[in-house]
Design a protein around this motif. Sequence first.
Motif, PDB file in Angstrom:
ATOM      1  N   ASP A   8       0.877  -1.165   0.000  1.00  0.00           N
ATOM      2  CA  ASP A   8       0.000   0.000   0.000  1.00  0.00           C
ATOM      3  C   ASP A   8       0.912   1.213   0.000  1.00  0.00           C
ATOM      4  OD1 ASP A   8      -2.065   1.800   0.247  1.00  0.00           O
ATOM      5  OD2 ASP A   8      -2.946   0.853   2.001  1.00  0.00           O
ATOM      6  N   GLY A   9       0.903   1.976  -1.082  1.00  0.00           N
ATOM      7  CA  GLY A   9       1.830   3.100  -1.175  1.00  0.00           C
ATOM      8  C   GLY A   9       1.363   4.119  -2.192  1.00  0.00           C
ATOM      9  N   PHE A  10       2.332   4.845  -2.732  1.00  0.00           N
ATOM     10  CA  PHE A  10       2.035   5.933  -3.659  1.00  0.00           C
ATOM     11  C   PHE A  10       2.947   5.829  -4.870  1.00  0.00           C
ATOM     12  CE2 PHE A  10       0.924   7.240   0.584  1.00  0.00           C
ATOM     13  CZ  PHE A  10      -0.362   7.703   0.417  1.00  0.00           C
ATOM     14  N   ILE A  11       2.362   6.070  -6.037  1.00  0.00           N
ATOM     15  CA  ILE A  11       3.120   6.042  -7.279  1.00  0.00           C
ATOM     16  C   ILE A  11       3.032   7.414  -7.934  1.00  0.00           C
ATOM     17  CG2 ILE A  11       1.170   5.091  -8.581  1.00  0.00           C
ATOM     18  CD1 ILE A  11       3.283   3.535 -10.245  1.00  0.00           C
ATOM     19  N   LYS A  12       4.181   7.916  -8.352  1.00  0.00           N
ATOM     20  CA  LYS A  12       4.260   9.242  -8.965  1.00  0.00           C
ATOM     21  C   LYS A  12       4.263   9.098 -10.480  1.00  0.00           C
ATOM     22  CE  LYS A  12       6.810  13.539  -8.653  1.00  0.00           C
ATOM     23  NZ  LYS A  12       7.912  14.219  -7.970  1.00  0.00           N
ATOM     24  N   ILE A  13       3.308   9.765 -11.109  1.00  0.00           N
ATOM     25  CA  ILE A  13       3.212   9.808 -12.562  1.00  0.00           C
ATOM     26  C   ILE A  13       3.785  11.151 -13.003  1.00  0.00           C
ATOM     27  CG2 ILE A  13       1.623   9.812 -14.527  1.00  0.00           C
ATOM     28  CD1 ILE A  13       1.839   7.091 -13.065  1.00  0.00           C
ATOM     29  N   TYR A  44      -6.855  -4.163 -11.810  1.00  0.00           N
ATOM     30  CA  TYR A  44      -6.256  -5.064 -12.787  1.00  0.00           C
ATOM     31  C   TYR A  44      -5.713  -6.300 -12.099  1.00  0.00           C
ATOM     32  CZ  TYR A  44      -2.439  -6.868 -15.657  1.00  0.00           C
ATOM     33  OH  TYR A  44      -1.575  -7.682 -16.318  1.00  0.00           O
ATOM     34  N   LYS A  45      -6.196  -7.465 -12.478  1.00  0.00           N
ATOM     35  CA  LYS A  45      -5.688  -8.739 -11.967  1.00  0.00           C
ATOM     36  C   LYS A  45      -4.661  -9.280 -12.942  1.00  0.00           C
ATOM     37  CE  LYS A  45      -9.906 -10.153  -9.643  1.00  0.00           C
ATOM     38  NZ  LYS A  45     -10.969 -11.141  -9.521  1.00  0.00           N
ATOM     39  N   ASP A  46      -3.666  -9.991 -12.402  1.00  0.00           N
ATOM     40  CA  ASP A  46      -2.696 -10.611 -13.289  1.00  0.00           C
ATOM     41  C   ASP A  46      -3.395 -11.655 -14.150  1.00  0.00           C
ATOM     42  OD1 ASP A  46      -3.110 -12.428 -11.164  1.00  0.00           O
ATOM     43  OD2 ASP A  46      -1.203 -13.402 -11.561  1.00  0.00           O
ATOM     44  N   LEU A  47      -3.194 -11.559 -15.429  1.00  0.00           N
ATOM     45  CA  LEU A  47      -3.734 -12.523 -16.379  1.00  0.00           C
ATOM     46  C   LEU A  47      -2.585 -12.926 -17.299  1.00  0.00           C
ATOM     47  CD1 LEU A  47      -7.028 -10.656 -17.299  1.00  0.00           C
ATOM     48  CD2 LEU A  47      -6.824 -12.665 -15.827  1.00  0.00           C
ATOM     49  N   PRO A  48      -2.336 -14.212 -17.456  1.00  0.00           N
ATOM     50  CA  PRO A  48      -1.221 -14.627 -18.301  1.00  0.00           C
ATOM     51  C   PRO A  48      -1.319 -14.029 -19.706  1.00  0.00           C
ATOM     52  CG  PRO A  48      -2.157 -16.498 -17.141  1.00  0.00           C
ATOM     53  CD  PRO A  48      -3.068 -15.332 -16.905  1.00  0.00           C
ATOM     54  N   HIS A  49      -0.224 -13.498 -20.168  1.00  0.00           N
ATOM     55  CA  HIS A  49      -0.103 -12.981 -21.539  1.00  0.00           C
ATOM     56  C   HIS A  49      -1.052 -11.817 -21.818  1.00  0.00           C
ATOM     57  CE1 HIS A  49       2.141 -16.653 -21.925  1.00  0.00           C
ATOM     58  NE2 HIS A  49       1.064 -17.355 -21.675  1.00  0.00           N
ATOM     59  N   GLN A  50      -1.437 -11.065 -20.792  1.00  0.00           N
ATOM     60  CA  GLN A  50      -2.372  -9.966 -21.016  1.00  0.00           C
ATOM     61  C   GLN A  50      -1.976  -8.755 -20.182  1.00  0.00           C
ATOM     62  OE1 GLN A  50      -6.431 -11.171 -20.561  1.00  0.00           O
ATOM     63  NE2 GLN A  50      -7.241  -9.161 -21.011  1.00  0.00           N
ATOM     64  N   ASN A  51      -1.902  -7.608 -20.836  1.00  0.00           N
ATOM     65  CA  ASN A  51      -1.654  -6.349 -20.149  1.00  0.00           C
ATOM     66  C   ASN A  51      -2.986  -5.750 -19.717  1.00  0.00           C
ATOM     67  OD1 ASN A  51       1.025  -6.680 -20.901  1.00  0.00           O
ATOM     68  ND2 ASN A  51       0.845  -5.341 -22.669  1.00  0.00           N
ATOM     69  N   SER A  52      -2.908  -4.716 -18.886  1.00  0.00           N
ATOM     70  CA  SER A  52      -4.120  -3.986 -18.539  1.00  0.00           C
ATOM     71  C   SER A  52      -4.582  -3.184 -19.747  1.00  0.00           C
ATOM     72  CB  SER A  52      -3.845  -3.044 -17.366  1.00  0.00           C
ATOM     73  OG  SER A  52      -3.085  -1.920 -17.799  1.00  0.00           O
ATOM     74  N   ASN A  53      -5.751  -2.609 -19.644  1.00  0.00           N
ATOM     75  CA  ASN A  53      -6.178  -1.620 -20.626  1.00  0.00           C
ATOM     76  C   ASN A  53      -5.281  -0.399 -20.494  1.00  0.00           C
ATOM     77  OD1 ASN A  53      -8.393  -3.187 -21.466  1.00  0.00           O
ATOM     78  ND2 ASN A  53      -9.649  -2.397 -19.798  1.00  0.00           N
ATOM     79  N   ALA A  54      -5.352   0.505 -21.460  1.00  0.00           N
ATOM     80  CA  ALA A  54      -4.647   1.780 -21.352  1.00  0.00           C
ATOM     81  C   ALA A  54      -5.491   2.713 -20.484  1.00  0.00           C
ATOM     82  CB  ALA A  54      -4.422   2.385 -22.729  1.00  0.00           C
ATOM     83  N   TYR A  55      -4.836   3.360 -19.525  1.00  0.00           N
ATOM     84  CA  TYR A  55      -5.515   4.291 -18.625  1.00  0.00           C
ATOM     85  C   TYR A  55      -4.851   5.653 -18.726  1.00  0.00           C
ATOM     86  CZ  TYR A  55      -7.519   0.129 -16.480  1.00  0.00           C
ATOM     87  OH  TYR A  55      -8.176  -1.042 -16.262  1.00  0.00           O
ATOM     88  N   TYR A  56      -5.685   6.691 -18.897  1.00  0.00           N
ATOM     89  CA  TYR A  56      -5.145   8.048 -18.930  1.00  0.00           C
ATOM     90  C   TYR A  56      -4.939   8.519 -17.495  1.00  0.00           C
ATOM     91  CZ  TYR A  56      -4.266  12.871 -19.969  1.00  0.00           C
ATOM     92  OH  TYR A  56      -3.662  14.091 -20.067  1.00  0.00           O
ATOM     93  N   LEU A  57      -3.708   8.878 -17.180  1.00  0.00           N
ATOM     94  CA  LEU A  57      -3.378   9.405 -15.857  1.00  0.00           C
ATOM     95  C   LEU A  57      -2.736  10.774 -16.010  1.00  0.00           C
ATOM     96  CD1 LEU A  57      -1.832   6.192 -14.227  1.00  0.00           C
ATOM     97  CD2 LEU A  57      -4.116   7.146 -13.847  1.00  0.00           C
ATOM     98  N   GLU A  58      -3.221  11.717 -15.222  1.00  0.00           N
ATOM     99  CA  GLU A  58      -2.608  13.045 -15.173  1.00  0.00           C
ATOM    100  C   GLU A  58      -1.290  12.961 -14.413  1.00  0.00           C
ATOM    101  OE1 GLU A  58      -3.622  15.954 -16.416  1.00  0.00           O
ATOM    102  OE2 GLU A  58      -5.543  15.261 -17.200  1.00  0.00           O
ATOM    103  N   SER A  59      -0.416  13.894 -14.670  1.00  0.00           N
ATOM    104  CA  SER A  59       0.825  13.998 -13.905  1.00  0.00           C
ATOM    105  C   SER A  59       0.455  14.320 -12.461  1.00  0.00           C
ATOM    106  CB  SER A  59       1.705  15.101 -14.501  1.00  0.00           C
ATOM    107  OG  SER A  59       2.852  15.278 -13.715  1.00  0.00           O
ATOM    108  N   SER A  60       0.685  13.367 -11.553  1.00  0.00           N
ATOM    109  CA  SER A  60       0.271  13.513 -10.164  1.00  0.00           C
ATOM    110  C   SER A  60       0.816  12.329  -9.369  1.00  0.00           C
ATOM    111  CB  SER A  60      -1.262  13.560 -10.071  1.00  0.00           C
ATOM    112  OG  SER A  60      -1.681  13.855  -8.753  1.00  0.00           O
TER     113      SER A  60
END
Length: 104
Positions: A8-13, A44-60
Amino acid sequence: TWFQVKYDGFIKINTSGNYIFKLISDDRSWLRIYDASNNELISYKDLPHQNSNAYYLESSVYRFELDYNQGPPNQLALQLLWIKPGGISLEIIPTANFVCSLLD
């Protein structure tokens, strides 16, 4: 299940744009990213051979949760990768993008 871990943390975009995420784990993992109002933006759950959808994220900075369930004790694997805006290949998210709070 041999053990479970919850990060549980924070990710900087740093750059606004479309992000694609990929979890690689040998058992079960799940990524959730929340906005500043604690609304779930990505689930997003891990799925073999599959990435997540593309998500638009603002710089934050966004809060995230990553759950990992390890089954048998003979193999361990957990990686979180992304494709950044304008990128074409998956890369491990740099440690500099994981910060201590929403204020970073």
